[in-house]
Design an enzyme around this catalytic site. Structure first.
Site, short mmCIF file in Angstrom:
data_model
loop_
_atom_site.label_atom_id
_atom_site.label_comp_id
_atom_site.label_asym_id
_atom_site.label_seq_id
_atom_site.Cartn_x
_atom_site.Cartn_y
_atom_site.Cartn_z
N LYS A 299 0.87 -1.18 0.00
CA LYS A 299 0.00 0.00 0.00
C LYS A 299 0.91 1.23 0.00
O LYS A 299 0.97 1.97 0.98
CB LYS A 299 -0.96 -0.03 1.19
N1 PMP Z 1 -6.84 -4.00 -3.36
C1 PMP Z 1 -6.44 -2.73 -3.25
C2 PMP Z 1 -5.75 -2.08 -4.40
C3 PMP Z 1 -6.71 -2.01 -2.07
O1 PMP Z 1 -6.34 -0.74 -1.96
C4 PMP Z 1 -7.39 -2.65 -1.01
C5 PMP Z 1 -7.68 -1.88 0.25
N2 PMP Z 1 -6.63 -1.96 1.16
C6 PMP Z 1 -7.76 -3.98 -1.17
C7 PMP Z 1 -7.48 -4.64 -2.36
C8 PMP Z 1 -8.44 -4.72 -0.06
O2 PMP Z 1 -7.55 -4.93 1.00
P1 PMP Z 1 -8.05 -5.00 2.52
O3 PMP Z 1 -9.09 -6.05 2.57
O4 PMP Z 1 -6.83 -5.36 3.27
O5 PMP Z 1 -8.57 -3.67 2.86
#
Ligand code: PMP
Length: 307
Positions: free
Chosen positions: A159
């Site tokens: 991220k």
């Molecule tokens: N893909 C992307 C590109 C994201 O930004 C997110 C959000 N964090 C997710 C998938 C889902 O991840 P999570 O379930 O950890 O929020």
């Protein structure tokens, strides 16, 4: 919707007043996108606010930092306690939680190494990211003309703030075209993910989601949903998907911290249909878990007042 103003923000070890949480305009992360962040949620339970999969999120923050060669000057436990404290002092039942590690004011240029890593954590209540009606009726998604960046262009498993220009371009395109969300394909033309969500389909009774080798983020909600499915004896595989598979799926849904579990009712106007039974079942488990009503999954919750 504007961010609701809370009382305090945690900045580099101090609780500062919301309006005083400022940085200099020459902060390098603002210029080059070299920062890492998390999106976490705390839910209202009978035992007060509880942070869902807190440690998994904080570990992913450190993994993202590791890939970007940023040394976070706090331990995971220190950041977790700072977050719980912030949830306590701001006095709400539920929160969206946003930690960010960035390069502080001082140096400029594309080499991040000389810069000092600074950390901030903010929390505020945030409702349904894709709208309340998305849960009941499902959302309409569009395959983006923007491609999900490949892992050798930018580390897509992190991220990192800069990665999100790609997501935002896709989001703008989809919303302007009248859709709720975009789905990005990877450089190989296969399904990657939403702009801030992982994608799942159900086809002939089998739940399918692209493996992380397709260049998708290892979503914390994705992993929890995979656990719930396995524990409920629902067949699940991680396998590459084509857009054809989305168009012809029996069910499809997004998972993500902000979005939670949201049914997809159509992709590029090919109707998948109203939320299906497996989507509903997984959503029901998720909702119950985050409210602290599933003793079996209580280890996924970090209660902010019990420390
Ligand atoms: N893909 C992307 C590109 C994201 O930004 C997110 C959000 N964090 C997710 C998938 C889902 O991840 P999570 O379930 O950890 O929020």
């Amino acid at each position: 919707m504007p961010i609701p103003r809370m009382s305090k923000i945690w900045m580099d070890g101090e609780l500062v007043d919301w309006d005083d949480a400022r940085i200099h305009v020459l902060t390098p992360s603002l210029h080059y996108g070299w920062a890492v962040f998390e999106g976490i949620r705390a839910y209202a339970t009978d035992r007060g606010p509880a942070i869902f999969q807190h440690r998994a999120h904080i570990e992913r923050l450190f993994t993202s930092a590791q890939v970007l060669t940023m040394e976070i000057p706090y331990s995971p436990d220190e950041l977790m306690e700072a977050t719980r404290e912030l949830c306590r002092v701001n006095g709400q039942d539920s929160y969206y939680i946003r930690p960010l590690a960035y390069l502080g004011y001082g140096e400029m240029g594309l080499n991040p190494i000389p810069s000092q890593v600074r950390v901030m954590i903010a929390v505020w209540p945030w409702g349904a990211y894709l709208g309340d009606e998305g849960f009941t009726t499902g959302v309409r998604a569009k395959i983006s003309s923007w491609q999900r960046m490949s892992p050798n262009v930018i580390p897509t498993g992190t991220k990192a703030s800069g990665v999100y220009v790609n997501s935002s371009l896709a989001k703008v395109e989809a919303v302007r075209a009248g859709y709720d969300e975009a789905i990005l394909l990877n450089a190989q033309g296969r399904v990657a993910e939403g702009t801030g969500e992982n994608v799942f389909i159900v086809s002939d009774g089998v739940i399918v989601t692209p493996p992380t080798t397709e260049g998708v983020l290892r979503g914390v909600t994705r992993e929890a949903v995979m656990d719930f499915a396995r524990d409920a004896d629902l067949p699940l595989v991680e396998a590459p998907l084509l857009r054809h598979d989305l168009y012809t799926a029996d069910e499809a849904f997004f998972t993500g911290t902000a979005a939670e579990i949201v049914p997809i009712r159509a992709v590029d106007d090919r109707v998948i249909g109203p939320p299906g039974p497996i989507t509903k079942q997984l959503r029901a488990i998720f909702t119950s878990v985050v409210r602290g009503r599933e003793p079996k999954y209580d280890h996924m919750l970090d209660y902010v007042t019990q420390h």
